[in-house]
Design a protein around this motif. Structure first.
Motif, PDB file in Angstrom:
ATOM      1  N   TYR A  22      15.417  15.618  -8.155  1.00 15.96           N
ATOM      2  CA  TYR A  22      14.474  14.606  -8.645  1.00 15.96           C
ATOM      3  C   TYR A  22      13.182  14.612  -7.813  1.00 15.96           C
ATOM      4  N   ALA A  23      13.314  14.940  -6.532  1.00 11.09           N
ATOM      5  CA  ALA A  23      12.136  14.975  -5.652  1.00 11.09           C
ATOM      6  C   ALA A  23      11.177  16.101  -6.044  1.00 11.09           C
ATOM      7  N   ARG A  24      11.650  17.016  -6.891  1.00 12.63           N
ATOM      8  CA  ARG A  24      10.793  18.150  -7.278  1.00 12.63           C
ATOM      9  C   ARG A  24      10.251  18.011  -8.706  1.00 12.63           C
ATOM     10  N   ILE A  25      10.328  16.804  -9.240  1.00  7.34           N
ATOM     11  CA  ILE A  25       9.779  16.569 -10.581  1.00  7.34           C
ATOM     12  C   ILE A  25       8.267  16.673 -10.569  1.00  7.34           C
ATOM     13  N   GLU A  26       7.723  17.282 -11.610  1.00  2.00           N
ATOM     14  CA  GLU A  26       6.273  17.199 -11.793  1.00  2.00           C
ATOM     15  C   GLU A  26       5.991  16.598 -13.170  1.00  2.00           C
ATOM     16  N   LEU A  27       5.106  15.611 -13.197  1.00  4.50           N
ATOM     17  CA  LEU A  27       4.758  14.981 -14.464  1.00  4.50           C
ATOM     18  C   LEU A  27       3.811  15.873 -15.255  1.00  4.50           C
ATOM     19  N   HIS A  28       3.952  15.855 -16.573  1.00  2.00           N
ATOM     20  CA  HIS A  28       2.989  16.541 -17.434  1.00  2.00           C
ATOM     21  C   HIS A  28       1.756  15.683 -17.635  1.00  2.00           C
ATOM     22  N   ASP A  29       2.013  14.368 -17.607  1.00  2.00           N
ATOM     23  CA  ASP A  29       0.960  13.416 -17.920  1.00  2.00           C
ATOM     24  C   ASP A  29       0.483  12.784 -16.605  1.00  2.00           C
ATOM     25  N   LYS A  30      -0.769  13.034 -16.263  1.00  5.39           N
ATOM     26  CA  LYS A  30      -1.268  12.505 -14.991  1.00  5.39           C
ATOM     27  C   LYS A  30      -2.370  11.471 -15.212  1.00  5.39           C
ATOM     28  N   THR A  31      -2.389  10.888 -16.407  1.00  5.47           N
ATOM     29  CA  THR A  31      -3.411   9.873 -16.711  1.00  5.47           C
ATOM     30  C   THR A  31      -2.843   8.473 -16.507  1.00  5.47           C
ATOM     31  N   VAL A  46       0.837  -1.202   0.000  1.00  8.67           N
ATOM     32  CA  VAL A  46       0.000   0.000   0.000  1.00  8.67           C
ATOM     33  C   VAL A  46       0.878   1.260   0.000  1.00  8.67           C
ATOM     34  N   ALA A  47       1.956   1.213   0.759  1.00 11.28           N
ATOM     35  CA  ALA A  47       2.875   2.357   0.792  1.00 11.28           C
ATOM     36  C   ALA A  47       3.535   2.559  -0.571  1.00 11.28           C
ATOM     37  N   ALA A  48       3.876   1.458  -1.239  1.00  5.87           N
ATOM     38  CA  ALA A  48       4.492   1.556  -2.568  1.00  5.87           C
ATOM     39  C   ALA A  48       3.508   2.184  -3.543  1.00  5.87           C
ATOM     40  N   GLN A  49       2.256   1.782  -3.434  1.00  4.63           N
ATOM     41  CA  GLN A  49       1.216   2.347  -4.292  1.00  4.63           C
ATOM     42  C   GLN A  49       1.066   3.849  -4.047  1.00  4.63           C
ATOM     43  N   ALA A  50       1.115   4.218  -2.770  1.00  7.68           N
ATOM     44  CA  ALA A  50       0.955   5.637  -2.416  1.00  7.68           C
ATOM     45  C   ALA A  50       2.094   6.471  -2.997  1.00  7.68           C
ATOM     46  N   ARG A  51       3.293   5.912  -3.010  1.00  2.85           N
ATOM     47  CA  ARG A  51       4.435   6.652  -3.549  1.00  2.85           C
ATOM     48  C   ARG A  51       4.244   6.944  -5.045  1.00  2.85           C
ATOM     49  N   ILE A  52       3.677   5.981  -5.776  1.00  7.73           N
ATOM     50  CA  ILE A  52       3.442   6.202  -7.207  1.00  7.73           C
ATOM     51  C   ILE A  52       2.327   7.244  -7.396  1.00  7.73           C
ATOM     52  N   ARG A  53       1.276   7.114  -6.614  1.00  7.09           N
ATOM     53  CA  ARG A  53       0.183   8.098  -6.681  1.00  7.09           C
ATOM     54  C   ARG A  53       0.712   9.503  -6.433  1.00  7.09           C
ATOM     55  N   ASP A  54       1.562   9.607  -5.421  1.00  6.50           N
ATOM     56  CA  ASP A  54       2.109  10.917  -5.060  1.00  6.50           C
ATOM     57  C   ASP A  54       2.910  11.505  -6.225  1.00  6.50           C
ATOM     58  N   LEU A  55       3.725  10.662  -6.844  1.00  8.29           N
ATOM     59  CA  LEU A  55       4.525  11.137  -7.972  1.00  8.29           C
ATOM     60  C   LEU A  55       3.615  11.599  -9.117  1.00  8.29           C
ATOM     61  N   MET A  56       2.530  10.865  -9.323  1.00 12.28           N
ATOM     62  CA  MET A  56       1.638  11.211 -10.434  1.00 12.28           C
ATOM     63  C   MET A  56       0.846  12.480 -10.172  1.00 12.28           C
ATOM     64  N   GLN A  57       0.445  12.658  -8.934  1.00 12.99           N
ATOM     65  CA  GLN A  57      -0.476  13.761  -8.649  1.00 12.99           C
ATOM     66  C   GLN A  57       0.227  15.029  -8.192  1.00 12.99           C
ATOM     67  N   ARG A  58       1.491  14.917  -7.895  1.00  9.52           N
ATOM     68  CA  ARG A  58       2.236  16.048  -7.352  1.00  9.52           C
ATOM     69  C   ARG A  58       2.118  17.279  -8.250  1.00  9.52           C
ATOM     70  N   GLY A  59       1.867  18.432  -7.635  1.00 11.13           N
ATOM     71  CA  GLY A  59       1.788  19.674  -8.408  1.00 11.13           C
ATOM     72  C   GLY A  59       2.880  20.636  -7.965  1.00 11.13           C
TER      73      GLY A  59
END
Lengths: 247, 586
Positions: free
Chosen positions: B489-498, B432-445
């Motif tokens: 790298y911790a400050r990356i924001e994805l353009h694609d959030k789908t 669950v924590a691993a999943q949350a880390r991916i979600r965070d990376l995807m949704q980060r603004g």
């Protein structure tokens, strides 16, 4: 070093946000020696990180980057910008469902590949400790060409029959079955025949030959298909007209 | 979160992963095998290997010769017990592939043909024209299709290993098609994730070679071994980095500088051999590290051939003739024409050294086991080590077969010994924590960094400071830069959030893998104050056996530089000596 502006019109489709596919146009500066894949990478890096496509080796051997370029099935890593004038239209491989942008769903192809039993079914089992099976260069040559398929699926995107009859096993899978059938070490032809001599097998091929024309590795699947047809016909005659000659 | 239960998870479906999966399926049909790869198996980079696979088969050769070539070629940093195992198992594995249908090139009597390769005293490289890796990969993939117990998960990207009570118990992976995280439960995991050449801008490696498998193990506490040893293949096309196999020289091709001189004779690899009659283990059949280093010196002397893509040397194959080139090197001809506009039948082809292979990788013992119980590794991502400080061409295809199988047998023994699974609550929480880390990376603004931007800086740093020749100052600068890149790298924001086939996300994760591997490379290189094999220091020009006849081990730290430690090299019968490529003239 030459650079020139290139316009690409790329099919975009994201099932989460788009109701239907659309074209998006990009104008980018490209180097003279670039291939279409380089242009796509340039767009992804500098203009639009959401553009999605498959690629890896950039040397026409991994088979990932098959797509329609100006309506023809091509490997993007071997399609040179210099060979195109005007806008270059890039679409996903024809006849395959679109997963996203230029990425297609290839489950159907993967299933068909497995169905033809594309592995050696030895004529005579020999333990590894007895060394290699002997095979002369002439015996190797009989099937070598058909081993060169990179599974890029351009032949499916070029095949009008596959477009009409999705159940058709198709050029690459049949050529691969033929590759093992022709191998002097193999004895599994009867097992493969059940799949490839069936209705959705070779008899669906209308011998347009488009598969061989688009093949980037010169595998000549059309040639394999015709050889399978002839061999299957001979089988039929043997069975029905000369039962005493049956294997 | 969907959970898939298996006995053994094999991560990576290239040569090593497929070989491991088949070995598992053959050994025990009841084993549930999950074969996971971020690409379809046929796309794995094994397909790009050209020259062939080494294994003793001919009467004039011996395991002793193969052993000595490998250990000397590796500048005595190989573990000799592992090399003994490799050379002993090699012929069996290559015959096994033949029995599975691999279309090896043949002698007229029907036996398997072999060709000369760099650093080898005998002809022992089995080949299938110049598409050997391609044929090995497809033979293995096609063979794997007959085993119902191998369940494939194509286009799944592994994000984290799951471990509990000090044992590896599976992993989490993103299904690219849906974007959903899946949890794979297993008693044992085999990582066969390939190399990391994409840390560098100019490489023969395909886009997928981003060190993901190495990074997974590294972050789980398993050290990366000998990461400073990065192989430059001498002959890549300057325009694209596309590999032209060493078999070009094995078949008789020669290297020229701008004056038409076969310059290798000036770097301890001479005297010159007759044109068209290559002599084993000298001149153009010297080892890759020495040949690439010789080019670097020629460049400094102003003897390189200028091209629009930078300095090059010339690979002259004209004297081989069209027939031999078509028969033995058809891909080389095709690529030279396509990507360089040069036909090797009529003109010498410009080439230059290009990043090709990681000698280092996940630290394993001779059984392919890591320090984390239940975790195994094989192939380029692993470091057993049979390659030492410099791999000989055609040993890597052999390695992935021998140690792919070895990893499978070790994992099976471990599973059958009754290894307990971890505690469900802990593993579930970790997933669950691993999943949350991916979600965070995807949704980060509000991020300020981009994947492409950081990647470019990383590649530039590696090329500038971690290339064929290195200095302490340059490496220190690279270490600082990479530490900074890891922070940014911790400050990356994805353009694609789908969710569906999100390659922006995939590339961000791959960049994370590469940054971790890159730091292990530069920190290990900085710490190794000697020159050995592919690691050459201008400030420490000599090999130093007293202090550095040891493996480097880089241990991960989430926010700081890795700790670099050392372990002993296993020496069974060959004491460190002089690497002699003078063809017996010295």
């Amino acid at each position: 070093m030459g650079e020139r502006p290139v316009e690409l019109e790329i099919l975009r489709y994201n099932p989460e946000t788009d109701r239907e596919p659309r074209f998006q146009r990009y104008s980018v500066g490209c180097r003279e020696e670039w291939v279409v894949l380089d242009a796509l990478n340039h767009i992804k890096e500098t203009v639009d990180p959401t553009l999605s496509y498959r690629w890896s080796c950039h040397m026409a051997v991994c088979g990932s980057c098959g797509m329609m370029i100006n309506g023809e099935p091509k490997l993007a890593c071997k399609s040179f910008l210099r060979d195109y004038v005007g806008v270059i239209r890039v679409e996903p491989l024809a006849y395959f469902p679109i997963e996203r942008d230029l990425v297609t769903v290839i489950d159907d192809f993967m299933d068909k590949l497995a169905r033809v039993k594309p592995y050696l079914i030895p004529k005579r089992e020999q333990p590894v400790s007895d060394g290699e099976y002997r095979q002369t260069p002439a015996e190797l040559k009989k099937f070598k060409q058909y081993t060169l398929c990179i599974n890029c699926m351009l032949c499916y995107a070029a095949c009008p029959q596959y477009g009409l009859i999705p159940k058709y096993i198709g050029p690459a899978a049949i050529a691969l079955a033929h590759r093992y059938n022709q191998d002097s070490r193999d004895g599994g032809r009867d097992q493969r025949q059940e799949e490839i001599a069936a209705t959705e097998g070779v008899w669906d091929c209308s011998f347009v030959g488009a598969c061989s024309e688009v093949c980037p590795e010169h595998v000549d699947p059309a040639g394999a298909l015709q050889q399978v047809k002839i061999a299957s016909t001979v089988d039929w005659y043997r069975e029905h007209l000369m039962p005493w000659k049956k294997k | 979160m969907e959970t898939i239960r298996a006995d053994v998870v094999v991560l990576g479906a290239g040569g090593a992963g497929l070989r491991a999966a088949i070995a598992l399926a053959e050994a025990d049909p009841a084993l549930r095998i999950a074969l996971i790869s971020k690409v379809y198996p046929m796309r794995s980079h094994t397909c790009a290997a050209e020259g062939g696979a080494a294994g003793v088969i001919k009467a004039d050769d011996s395991l002793e010769h193969h052993f000595n070539d490998t250990v000397g070629g590796g500048d005595w940093l190989c573990d000799q017990d592992a090399v003994e195992y490799l050379v002993r198992e090699a012929p069996k594995e290559l015959i096994q592939l033949e029995h599975w249908g691999c279309p090896w090139s043949r002698e007229s009597n029907g036996s398997v043909a072999v060709r000369p390769f760099g650093g080898m005293i005998k002809q022992r490289t089995w080949f299938a024209a110049d598409k050997s890796g391609f044929h090995i990969l497809h033979t293995l993939f096609q063979t794997s299709l007959q085993f119902a117990s191998i369940r494939r998960f194509d286009e799944f990207y592994a994000t984290e290993l799951l471990a509990d009570e000090g044992r590896c118990a599976g992993l989490t992976a993103i299904e690219m098609r849906s974007g959903q995280i899946h949890r794979f439960d297993a008693r044992a995991v085999i990582i066969a994730g390939g190399g990391a050449g994409r840390m560098f801008p100019f490489t023969t490696n395909g886009a997928i070679k981003t060190g993901d498998g190495m990074a997974l193990a590294y972050r789980a506490g398993v050290p990366l071994k000998d990461m400073e040893f990065v192989q430059y293949h001498p002959t890549g096309l300057p325009s694209t980095g596309t590999l032209l196999t060493e078999a070009c020289r094995g078949e008789g091709g020669v290297l020229l500088n701008r004056n038409g001189r076969r310059f290798l004779q000036d770097y301890g690899m001479g005297p010159e051999t007759p044109l068209g009659h290559p002599v084993l283990k000298t001149m153009e059949l010297g080892p890759r590290d020495r040949v690439s280093q010789a080019f670097w010196h020629e460049q400094r002397k102003g003897n390189a051939v200028p091209t629009q893509w930078g300095d090059a040397m010339l690979l002259d194959m004209r004297h081989l003739g069209e027939k031999k080139i078509n028969e033995r090197l058809p891909l080389v001809r095709d690529m030279s024409i396509s990507y360089m506009g040069v036909d090797p039948v009529t003109d010498p082809v410009p080439v230059r050294p290009v990043v090709h292979y990681m000698m280092g990788g996940i630290h394993t013992d001779i059984r392919a086991a890591t320090s984390l119980p239940g975790l195994y590794a094989a192939g380029e991502c692993a470091c057993v080590s049979i390659n030492g400080a410099n791999r000989l061409g055609s040993n890597s295809l052999t390695e992935l077969l021998v140690f792919g199988r070895r990893a499978a047998l070790s994992a099976m023994e471990y599973v059958q010994s009754g290894a307990r699974p971890g505690a469900e609550a802990a593993l579930s929480a970790a997933a669950v924590a691993a999943q949350a880390r991916i979600r965070d990376l995807m949704q980060r603004g509000g991020g300020t960094e981009t994947v492409a931007g950081l990647r470019k800086e990383m590649m530039h740093t590696m090329e500038q400071h971690a290339g064929i020749y290195r200095t302490g100052d340059g490496l220190a600068e690279a270490c600082g830069k990479l530490a900074d890149l890891r922070r940014r790298y911790a400050r990356i924001e994805l353009h694609d959030k789908t969710n569906v086939y999100n390659t922006d996300l995939l590339q961000a994760l791959e960049l994370g893998s590469m940054l971790d591997c890159a730091e292990a490379v530069t920190q290990s290189a900085l710490a190794r104050k000697e020159s050995r094999g592919a690691h050459q220091r201008l400030d420490f020009a000599e090999r130093d056996d007293r202090n550095y006849l040891r493996h480097s081990l880089a241990f991960y730290h989430p926010t700081q530089a890795p700790r670099v430690d050392y372990s002993d090299v296993v020496i069974t019968k060959s004491q460190p000596g002089v690497r002699d490529y003078s063809g017996g003239h010295k």
